[in-house]
Design a protein around this motif. Structure first.
Motif, PDB file in Angstrom:
ATOM      1  N   MET A  86      -4.010 -62.875  71.063  1.00  0.00           N
ATOM      2  CA  MET A  86      -5.776 -62.707  71.164  1.00  0.00           C
ATOM      3  C   MET A  86      -5.956 -61.447  71.927  1.00  0.00           C
ATOM      4  SD  MET A  86      -8.474 -64.761  73.797  1.00  0.00           S
ATOM      5  CE  MET A  86      -7.792 -64.350  75.578  1.00  0.00           C
ATOM      6  N   LYS A  87      -7.110 -61.218  70.790  1.00  0.00           N
ATOM      7  CA  LYS A  87      -7.307 -59.923  71.208  1.00  0.00           C
ATOM      8  C   LYS A  87      -8.869 -59.790  72.299  1.00  0.00           C
ATOM      9  CE  LYS A  87      -3.984 -57.914  70.162  1.00  0.00           C
ATOM     10  NZ  LYS A  87      -3.159 -57.502  68.584  1.00  0.00           N
ATOM     11  N   VAL A  88      -9.426 -59.046  72.821  1.00  0.00           N
ATOM     12  CA  VAL A  88     -10.633 -58.360  73.426  1.00  0.00           C
ATOM     13  C   VAL A  88     -11.334 -57.672  73.084  1.00  0.00           C
ATOM     14  CG1 VAL A  88     -12.026 -59.111  75.713  1.00  0.00           C
ATOM     15  CG2 VAL A  88     -10.052 -60.250  75.436  1.00  0.00           C
ATOM     16  N   PHE A  89     -12.587 -57.712  72.297  1.00  0.00           N
ATOM     17  CA  PHE A  89     -13.755 -56.496  72.553  1.00  0.00           C
ATOM     18  C   PHE A  89     -14.642 -56.993  73.609  1.00  0.00           C
ATOM     19  CE2 PHE A  89     -18.081 -55.350  70.641  1.00  0.00           C
ATOM     20  CZ  PHE A  89     -17.621 -54.228  70.736  1.00  0.00           C
ATOM     21  N   GLU A  90     -15.192 -55.489  74.065  1.00  0.00           N
ATOM     22  CA  GLU A  90     -16.126 -55.644  74.929  1.00  0.00           C
ATOM     23  C   GLU A  90     -17.208 -54.084  74.948  1.00  0.00           C
ATOM     24  OE1 GLU A  90     -13.943 -57.596  78.974  1.00  0.00           O
ATOM     25  OE2 GLU A  90     -13.315 -55.176  78.953  1.00  0.00           O
ATOM     26  N   SER A  91     -18.154 -54.643  75.257  1.00  0.00           N
ATOM     27  CA  SER A  91     -19.356 -53.446  74.590  1.00  0.00           C
ATOM     28  C   SER A  91     -19.879 -53.776  75.974  1.00  0.00           C
ATOM     29  CB  SER A  91     -19.447 -53.455  73.652  1.00  0.00           C
ATOM     30  OG  SER A  91     -20.801 -52.445  73.274  1.00  0.00           O
ATOM     31  N   SER A  92     -21.174 -52.404  75.992  1.00  0.00           N
ATOM     32  CA  SER A  92     -22.462 -52.786  76.747  1.00  0.00           C
ATOM     33  C   SER A  92     -23.772 -51.847  77.104  1.00  0.00           C
ATOM     34  CB  SER A  92     -21.964 -52.958  78.538  1.00  0.00           C
ATOM     35  OG  SER A  92     -21.678 -52.114  78.943  1.00  0.00           O
TER      36      SER A  92
ATOM     37  N   THR B 126      -9.616 -64.783  68.200  1.00  0.00           N
ATOM     38  CA  THR B 126      -7.634 -64.859  68.147  1.00  0.00           C
ATOM     39  C   THR B 126      -7.323 -65.350  66.957  1.00  0.00           C
ATOM     40  OG1 THR B 126      -7.644 -65.931  70.567  1.00  0.00           O
ATOM     41  CG2 THR B 126      -6.529 -66.922  68.887  1.00  0.00           C
ATOM     42  N   ALA B 127      -6.013 -64.621  65.774  1.00  0.00           N
ATOM     43  CA  ALA B 127      -5.644 -65.091  64.377  1.00  0.00           C
ATOM     44  C   ALA B 127      -4.662 -66.174  64.777  1.00  0.00           C
ATOM     45  CB  ALA B 127      -5.233 -63.698  64.152  1.00  0.00           C
ATOM     46  N   TYR B 128      -4.494 -67.034  64.237  1.00  0.00           N
ATOM     47  CA  TYR B 128      -3.148 -68.326  63.893  1.00  0.00           C
ATOM     48  C   TYR B 128      -2.305 -67.982  63.042  1.00  0.00           C
ATOM     49  CZ  TYR B 128      -7.461 -69.946  67.545  1.00  0.00           C
ATOM     50  OH  TYR B 128      -7.813 -70.621  68.191  1.00  0.00           O
ATOM     51  N   GLY B 129      -1.622 -68.507  62.947  1.00  0.00           N
ATOM     52  CA  GLY B 129       0.201 -68.074  61.781  1.00  0.00           C
ATOM     53  C   GLY B 129       1.298 -68.501  62.714  1.00  0.00           C
ATOM     54  N   ALA B 130       1.990 -68.660  61.549  1.00  0.00           N
ATOM     55  CA  ALA B 130       3.256 -68.326  61.682  1.00  0.00           C
ATOM     56  C   ALA B 130       4.017 -67.154  62.337  1.00  0.00           C
ATOM     57  CB  ALA B 130       4.351 -69.094  60.852  1.00  0.00           C
ATOM     58  N   PHE B 131       3.470 -66.517  61.720  1.00  0.00           N
ATOM     59  CA  PHE B 131       4.069 -64.717  61.653  1.00  0.00           C
ATOM     60  C   PHE B 131       3.150 -63.702  62.772  1.00  0.00           C
ATOM     61  CE2 PHE B 131       4.484 -66.480  57.644  1.00  0.00           C
ATOM     62  CZ  PHE B 131       5.669 -66.350  57.478  1.00  0.00           C
ATOM     63  N   SER B 132       3.881 -63.660  64.181  1.00  0.00           N
ATOM     64  CA  SER B 132       3.179 -62.954  65.225  1.00  0.00           C
ATOM     65  C   SER B 132       2.764 -61.572  65.005  1.00  0.00           C
ATOM     66  CB  SER B 132       3.849 -63.028  66.654  1.00  0.00           C
ATOM     67  OG  SER B 132       5.227 -61.851  66.137  1.00  0.00           O
ATOM     68  N   ARG B 133       3.072 -61.353  64.021  1.00  0.00           N
ATOM     69  CA  ARG B 133       3.104 -59.486  63.825  1.00  0.00           C
ATOM     70  C   ARG B 133       1.618 -59.694  62.513  1.00  0.00           C
ATOM     71  NH1 ARG B 133       7.899 -56.324  62.257  1.00  0.00           N
ATOM     72  NH2 ARG B 133       6.854 -54.190  62.747  1.00  0.00           N
ATOM     73  N   LEU B 134       1.990 -60.187  61.639  1.00  0.00           N
ATOM     74  CA  LEU B 134       0.709 -60.789  60.762  1.00  0.00           C
ATOM     75  C   LEU B 134      -0.885 -60.912  61.439  1.00  0.00           C
ATOM     76  CD1 LEU B 134      -0.841 -60.840  57.609  1.00  0.00           C
ATOM     77  CD2 LEU B 134      -0.362 -63.075  57.654  1.00  0.00           C
TER      78      LEU B 134
ATOM     79  N   GLU C 123      -5.799 -59.751  63.749  1.00  0.00           N
ATOM     80  CA  GLU C 123      -6.606 -59.577  65.076  1.00  0.00           C
ATOM     81  C   GLU C 123      -7.209 -58.095  65.937  1.00  0.00           C
ATOM     82  OE1 GLU C 123      -4.706 -63.001  68.003  1.00  0.00           O
ATOM     83  OE2 GLU C 123      -3.938 -61.362  68.705  1.00  0.00           O
ATOM     84  N   ASP C 124      -6.079 -56.784  65.753  1.00  0.00           N
ATOM     85  CA  ASP C 124      -6.769 -55.841  65.467  1.00  0.00           C
ATOM     86  C   ASP C 124      -7.581 -55.772  64.152  1.00  0.00           C
ATOM     87  OD1 ASP C 124      -4.326 -55.279  67.840  1.00  0.00           O
ATOM     88  OD2 ASP C 124      -2.788 -54.318  66.052  1.00  0.00           O
ATOM     89  N   TRP C 125      -7.447 -55.616  63.052  1.00  0.00           N
ATOM     90  CA  TRP C 125      -8.573 -55.219  62.256  1.00  0.00           C
ATOM     91  C   TRP C 125      -9.766 -55.999  62.486  1.00  0.00           C
ATOM     92  CZ3 TRP C 125     -11.802 -58.217  59.137  1.00  0.00           C
ATOM     93  CH2 TRP C 125     -12.023 -57.608  58.461  1.00  0.00           C
ATOM     94  N   SER C 126      -9.587 -57.062  63.147  1.00  0.00           N
ATOM     95  CA  SER C 126     -11.042 -58.066  64.002  1.00  0.00           C
ATOM     96  C   SER C 126     -12.009 -57.393  64.755  1.00  0.00           C
ATOM     97  CB  SER C 126     -10.784 -59.508  63.769  1.00  0.00           C
ATOM     98  OG  SER C 126     -10.082 -60.045  62.651  1.00  0.00           O
TER      99      SER C 126
END
Length: 188
Positions: free
Chosen positions: A1-7, A133-141, A146-149
């Protein structure tokens, strides 16, 4: 999971921002052409607290990379938004989640509008938090998705703020014009 925060701060009172919030995807907002429909599913007021609760379905046209579209599917996606406007505490809290492609990529966003603590009568504080959060079998993918998102979410957030500023400006102008028209009618 990655988090984006802004204000950020909008130089308008909370009441103006609250009204404009319902128009943020209208023609005045040229920064959100990906939003093709907003449908209100339910809206009710709690008679004890005065809180207005709305549930909306937002239809968007995707502009994801081709490799990601193979996983996500259709070009059209749906987002469920639940908003609560609390006039007593002067807050709007909107929670959104993607319905399309949610088994592959989940985006949980919370947005809060409240009077700015330094100038509550004239400015509104906007805070945004998205958990991706991206779901899948390959953690690198999953991590790459998630990074792109998160990066794309940040780009869209900047455009969204610009578009909402335009909506706020047009709303303020419309209110000024209505006041002037009412004054002219009263003196005629």
């Amino acid at each position: 999971m990655k988090v984006f925060e802004s204000s950020c701060t909008f130089d308008y009172p909370w009441s103006t921002v609250t009204i404009a919030n319902w128009r943020k995807y209208c023609a005045w907002n040229t920064q959100s052409p990906h939003v093709i429909a907003v449908d209100t599913l339910s809206r009710d007021v709690d008679l004890v607290t005065g809180i207005l609760r709305s549930e909306r379905l937002i239809t968007c046209k995707q502009s994801a990379p081709r490799w990601l579209m193979k996983f996500v599917g259709a070009e059209v996606s749906y987002v469920r938004e639940i908003s609560e406007v609390d006039p007593a505490n002067q807050t709007i809290i909107s929670r959104s989640t993607n319905l399309s492609g949610s088994t592959i990529l989940s985006v949980q966003e919370t947005v809060i509008y409240s009077p700015h603590p330094d100038d509550p009568a004239h400015r509104t504080l906007f805070t945004q938090d998205a958990r991706i959060t991206a779901y899948g079998a390959f953690s690198r993918l999953c991590s790459a998705v998630e990074d792109w998102s998160v990066e794309r979410f940040g780009q869209n957030a900047k455009r969204g703020r610009l578009g909402f500023e335009a909506v706020l400006e047009m709303s303020a102008k419309a209110f000024r014009d209505m006041k002037e028209s009412a004054k002219d009618e009263a003196t005629a």
